[in-house]
Design a protein around this motif. Structure first.
Motif, mmCIF file in Angstrom:
data_model
loop_
_atom_site.group_PDB
_atom_site.id
_atom_site.type_symbol
_atom_site.label_atom_id
_atom_site.label_comp_id
_atom_site.label_asym_id
_atom_site.label_seq_id
_atom_site.Cartn_x
_atom_site.Cartn_y
_atom_site.Cartn_z
ATOM 1 N N LEU A 46 0.706 -1.192 0.000
ATOM 2 C CA LEU A 46 0.100 -0.070 -0.043
ATOM 3 C C LEU A 46 0.945 1.252 -0.103
ATOM 4 N N LEU A 47 1.800 1.139 0.780
ATOM 5 C CA LEU A 47 2.686 2.504 1.003
ATOM 6 C C LEU A 47 3.559 2.518 -0.234
ATOM 7 N N ALA A 48 4.028 1.615 -0.843
ATOM 8 C CA ALA A 48 4.823 1.638 -2.020
ATOM 9 C C ALA A 48 4.122 2.019 -3.358
ATOM 10 N N ILE A 49 2.717 1.891 -3.466
ATOM 11 C CA ILE A 49 2.297 2.496 -4.387
ATOM 12 C C ILE A 49 1.108 3.519 -4.302
ATOM 13 N N THR A 50 1.354 4.140 -3.307
ATOM 14 C CA THR A 50 0.372 5.227 -2.939
ATOM 15 C C THR A 50 0.716 6.561 -3.243
ATOM 16 N N SER A 51 0.386 7.175 -4.053
ATOM 17 C CA SER A 51 0.838 8.565 -4.456
ATOM 18 C C SER A 51 0.939 9.496 -3.228
ATOM 19 N N ARG A 52 2.068 10.160 -3.045
ATOM 20 C CA ARG A 52 2.043 11.180 -2.057
ATOM 21 C C ARG A 52 2.253 12.500 -2.732
ATOM 22 N N GLY A 53 2.006 12.513 -3.819
ATOM 23 C CA GLY A 53 2.026 14.105 -4.601
ATOM 24 C C GLY A 53 3.692 14.159 -4.916
ATOM 25 N N GLY A 54 3.804 15.307 -5.576
ATOM 26 C CA GLY A 54 4.976 15.601 -6.116
ATOM 27 C C GLY A 54 6.276 15.965 -5.150
ATOM 28 N N PRO A 55 7.646 16.128 -5.400
ATOM 29 C CA PRO A 55 8.501 16.418 -4.540
ATOM 30 C C PRO A 55 8.048 17.807 -3.992
ATOM 31 N N ARG A 56 8.321 18.466 -2.769
ATOM 32 C CA ARG A 56 8.057 19.811 -2.447
ATOM 33 C C ARG A 56 9.046 20.898 -2.581
ATOM 34 N N ALA A 57 10.308 20.088 -3.279
ATOM 35 C CA ALA A 57 11.277 20.937 -3.847
ATOM 36 C C ALA A 57 11.339 20.702 -5.239
ATOM 37 N N PRO A 58 12.009 21.701 -6.028
ATOM 38 C CA PRO A 58 12.270 21.245 -7.545
ATOM 39 C C PRO A 58 12.856 20.157 -7.679
ATOM 40 N N LEU A 59 12.711 19.689 -8.648
ATOM 41 C CA LEU A 59 13.322 18.275 -9.045
ATOM 42 C C LEU A 59 14.878 18.165 -8.938
ATOM 43 N N ALA A 60 15.311 19.296 -9.691
ATOM 44 C CA ALA A 60 16.820 19.616 -9.693
ATOM 45 C C ALA A 60 17.391 19.544 -8.230
ATOM 46 N N ASP A 61 16.803 20.158 -7.377
ATOM 47 C CA ASP A 61 17.097 20.372 -6.099
ATOM 48 C C ASP A 61 17.393 19.091 -5.258
ATOM 49 N N THR A 62 16.199 18.298 -5.627
ATOM 50 C CA THR A 62 16.038 17.013 -4.960
ATOM 51 C C THR A 62 17.136 15.951 -5.467
ATOM 52 N N LEU A 63 17.488 16.105 -6.563
ATOM 53 C CA LEU A 63 18.407 15.137 -7.220
ATOM 54 C C LEU A 63 19.627 15.744 -6.744
#
Length: 103
Positions: free
Chosen positions: A65-82
């Motif tokens: 359930l946890l593995a496939i439940t969408s939690r929304g997108g990252p709160r930071a820009p993708l480049a910052d997350t990477l």
């Protein structure tokens, strides 16, 4: 979602046409129903309405359930997350390859 997970909707139990209350779902979770992804006992359930199959119960174990439940997108820009992930991998001495769309 079911198609991407390899779950055949016809194998899911039919759900009632009315919106079940939490108690109706809880009655299903007595340890006898397997998670369709991994086979462990289901601990969470939901009703999904599937075109051509109608309303079905989707019973899952908590890890799936946890593995496939969408939690929304990252709160930071993708480049910052990477950047943070790369730095954490470097500090841990882990070889890391990141693949992302849109960069």
């Amino acid at each position: 979602m079911l198609r991407s997970l390899g779950i055949n909707p016809a194998q899911l139990d039919p759900a009632p046409p009315w919106a079940p209350r939490q108690s109706a779902g809880a009655k299903r979770l007595d340890g006898r129903l397997p998670c369709p992804l991994c086979g462990r006992p289901a601990r969470a359930t939901a009703v999904v309405d599937l075109l051509g199959h109608g309303r079905r119960w989707l019973d899952r174990c908590m890890p799936c359930l946890l593995a496939i439940t969408s939690r929304g997108g990252p709160r930071a820009p993708l480049a910052d997350t990477l950047t943070v992930l790369r730095e954490a991998a470097r500090e841990a001495g882990v070889a890391l390859t990141l693949v992302a769309d849109g960069l």
